[in-house]
Scaffold this motif. Sequence first.
Motif, short mmCIF file in Angstrom:
data_model
loop_
_atom_site.label_atom_id
_atom_site.label_comp_id
_atom_site.label_asym_id
_atom_site.label_seq_id
_atom_site.Cartn_x
_atom_site.Cartn_y
_atom_site.Cartn_z
N ARG A 34 0.85 -1.06 -0.07
CA ARG A 34 0.12 -0.05 -0.08
C ARG A 34 0.97 1.23 -0.13
O ARG A 34 1.64 1.35 0.90
N HIS A 35 0.91 1.98 -1.13
CA HIS A 35 1.49 3.27 -1.00
C HIS A 35 1.00 4.21 -0.14
O HIS A 35 -0.26 4.54 0.02
N PRO A 36 1.70 4.94 0.97
CA PRO A 36 1.33 6.02 1.64
C PRO A 36 0.74 7.09 0.98
O PRO A 36 0.87 7.77 -0.07
N HIS A 37 -0.58 7.32 1.55
CA HIS A 37 -1.56 8.45 0.88
C HIS A 37 -1.81 9.65 2.11
O HIS A 37 -1.86 9.17 3.44
N ARG B 146 -0.63 15.45 -3.34
CA ARG B 146 0.51 16.29 -2.46
C ARG B 146 1.77 15.67 -2.16
O ARG B 146 1.92 14.26 -2.42
N PHE B 147 2.65 16.37 -1.76
CA PHE B 147 3.90 15.74 -1.12
C PHE B 147 3.31 15.24 0.20
O PHE B 147 2.73 15.77 0.86
N TYR B 148 3.66 13.63 0.37
CA TYR B 148 3.31 13.11 1.33
C TYR B 148 4.22 13.62 2.93
O TYR B 148 3.66 14.02 3.81
N ARG B 149 5.43 13.62 2.79
CA ARG B 149 6.11 13.79 3.92
C ARG B 149 7.63 14.00 3.51
O ARG B 149 8.24 13.12 3.05
N TRP B 150 8.26 15.36 3.37
CA TRP B 150 9.38 15.57 3.44
C TRP B 150 10.21 15.02 4.64
O TRP B 150 10.13 15.41 5.72
N ASP C 11 2.91 19.75 -12.23
CA ASP C 11 2.35 18.65 -12.95
C ASP C 11 3.41 17.53 -12.65
O ASP C 11 4.61 17.69 -12.78
N VAL C 12 3.05 16.42 -11.95
CA VAL C 12 4.02 15.38 -11.61
C VAL C 12 3.48 14.00 -12.26
O VAL C 12 2.48 13.59 -12.47
N PRO C 13 4.44 13.06 -12.36
CA PRO C 13 4.15 11.79 -12.98
C PRO C 13 3.57 10.93 -11.76
O PRO C 13 3.94 11.25 -10.52
N LEU C 14 2.68 9.88 -12.15
CA LEU C 14 2.23 9.21 -10.91
C LEU C 14 3.32 8.50 -10.17
O LEU C 14 4.11 7.77 -10.57
N GLY C 15 3.21 8.64 -8.85
CA GLY C 15 4.15 8.12 -7.95
C GLY C 15 5.70 8.61 -7.81
O GLY C 15 6.33 7.74 -7.79
N ARG D 183 22.42 12.55 3.12
CA ARG D 183 22.75 13.75 3.81
C ARG D 183 23.03 15.00 2.95
O ARG D 183 23.44 16.04 3.42
N GLY D 184 22.29 15.03 1.65
CA GLY D 184 22.27 16.33 0.99
C GLY D 184 21.12 16.72 0.31
O GLY D 184 21.00 17.71 -0.29
N VAL D 185 19.93 15.84 0.54
CA VAL D 185 18.90 16.14 -0.03
C VAL D 185 17.65 15.51 0.81
O VAL D 185 18.05 14.94 1.63
N LEU D 186 16.53 16.11 0.67
CA LEU D 186 15.20 15.80 1.46
C LEU D 186 14.35 15.14 0.25
O LEU D 186 14.70 15.61 -1.10
N HIS D 187 13.63 14.18 0.66
CA HIS D 187 12.80 13.63 -0.25
C HIS D 187 11.47 13.16 0.07
O HIS D 187 11.11 13.29 1.64
N SER D 188 10.57 13.16 -0.78
CA SER D 188 9.20 12.72 -0.31
C SER D 188 8.42 11.75 -1.47
O SER D 188 8.57 12.06 -2.59
N VAL D 189 7.79 10.80 -0.75
CA VAL D 189 6.76 10.11 -1.51
C VAL D 189 5.62 10.97 -2.06
O VAL D 189 5.23 11.89 -1.32
N VAL D 190 4.92 10.73 -3.16
CA VAL D 190 4.11 11.59 -3.79
C VAL D 190 2.99 10.43 -4.37
O VAL D 190 3.56 9.40 -5.13
N GLY D 191 1.73 10.80 -4.54
CA GLY D 191 0.86 9.96 -5.34
C GLY D 191 -0.25 9.46 -4.70
O GLY D 191 -0.22 8.98 -3.39
#
Length: 380
Positions: free
Chosen positions: A124-127, A146-150, A191-195, A348-356
């Motif tokens: 299950r993809h985080p929503h 939305r961005f799920y969590r940075w 505008d973002v690609p799915l997932g 240690r140089g970027v933040l990232h987030s799940v999306v979709g």
Amino acid sequence: MAVLPLTVKPIQPPSGSKIDFGAQIDGIDLENISDEQFATIRNALYHHHVIVFKNQDSISPKAQYELTKRFDPAADNYGHGKTIDAKRSILHPDLKTVPHQPQVQIIGNGFIKSYEGLENFQLRHPHHRTFHKDHIPDDKDYDFTRFYRWHIDAALYDLNPPQVTTLLAVQVPKGRRQTLLYDDGSDETMDVPLGTTAFVSGERMFELLSPAEQEFVRTSKIEYAPHPQDKKLIIRASYIWMSPAHSRSTGLGLHTENLELPASDLPPIDASKIKILPMLWKNPVTGKLALQIHPSAIRRIHLADGTVIDDLARVREIVYKLQRPGISPPYVYAHDWEEGDLVLFNNRGVLHSVVGAFRPDEVRLFRQCNLAAVEEPVGP
């Protein structure tokens, strides 16, 4: 075996983007990396932060783990198994690991009949509706996201943040895009690609600050809450302390509603294991400074003069003001996944987030690996 010619090509940002990081490396057999090739990969990572290897469908979990570990050969493994507090952790109970390579986790969405020794399991993809204070109306769910969590991949209690993370796309849904909303009073959208997986540069985040703010982050440290995340399952960023709390609509930190769990409801706390880390982390190759703060897990700010800012609402507002400019659309790299993409990123140089937001029948199958580092990040 002949050594393949290895090429490093910076990613070309789309029109209007101000992305200044990311590269693609071609001409590499990730099952058999020479010392010379690894030196090139390592140098490229710390200059470009996000590295894409295409057509890696056949890479084994063992080779993925070994590539991850090569950045920190003495690194501890995150243990995998039963979570410390599965009932309260924001963690999908069906989290899976590769049985024959348990340092590698299987994540995604949909029903998987068989993969790497596992049979008939559901992902299950985080929503964002499970974590944000408010959410996009259900009737618009598949068109908007939305961005799920940075975040930074890190336990932030006892263990040190991993040097790198590797993420392999095994199966990717095709043909659908979504509009990402910030929903914070601004009119910003993407505008973002799915997932997609979204990345922002901590170095750029630092550069965007005013001189006064740069001096503040240069001389201040962040204290993280005890047991903010479950260290056994950190790859999915499972939370304990803040599990009842709600995220901002941007996915960048939390609202302060006094919902965090009290110490009495947490696992036993060892004060010596609480992490107090610099706000700025130094790049080991270039020496550049990145603003690297996990906004959801912050608890206090320690100032240069010894003062401690303890008011949680104020701490969150200060950090949000520092980080928010860096997640504006021009600075976000939203990777358009293709099957066989292996992305290596500088944790240690970027933040990232799940999306979709996925439909139940849209199958997304990924493998992810990171390892707790031997040493803490180096500050200014």
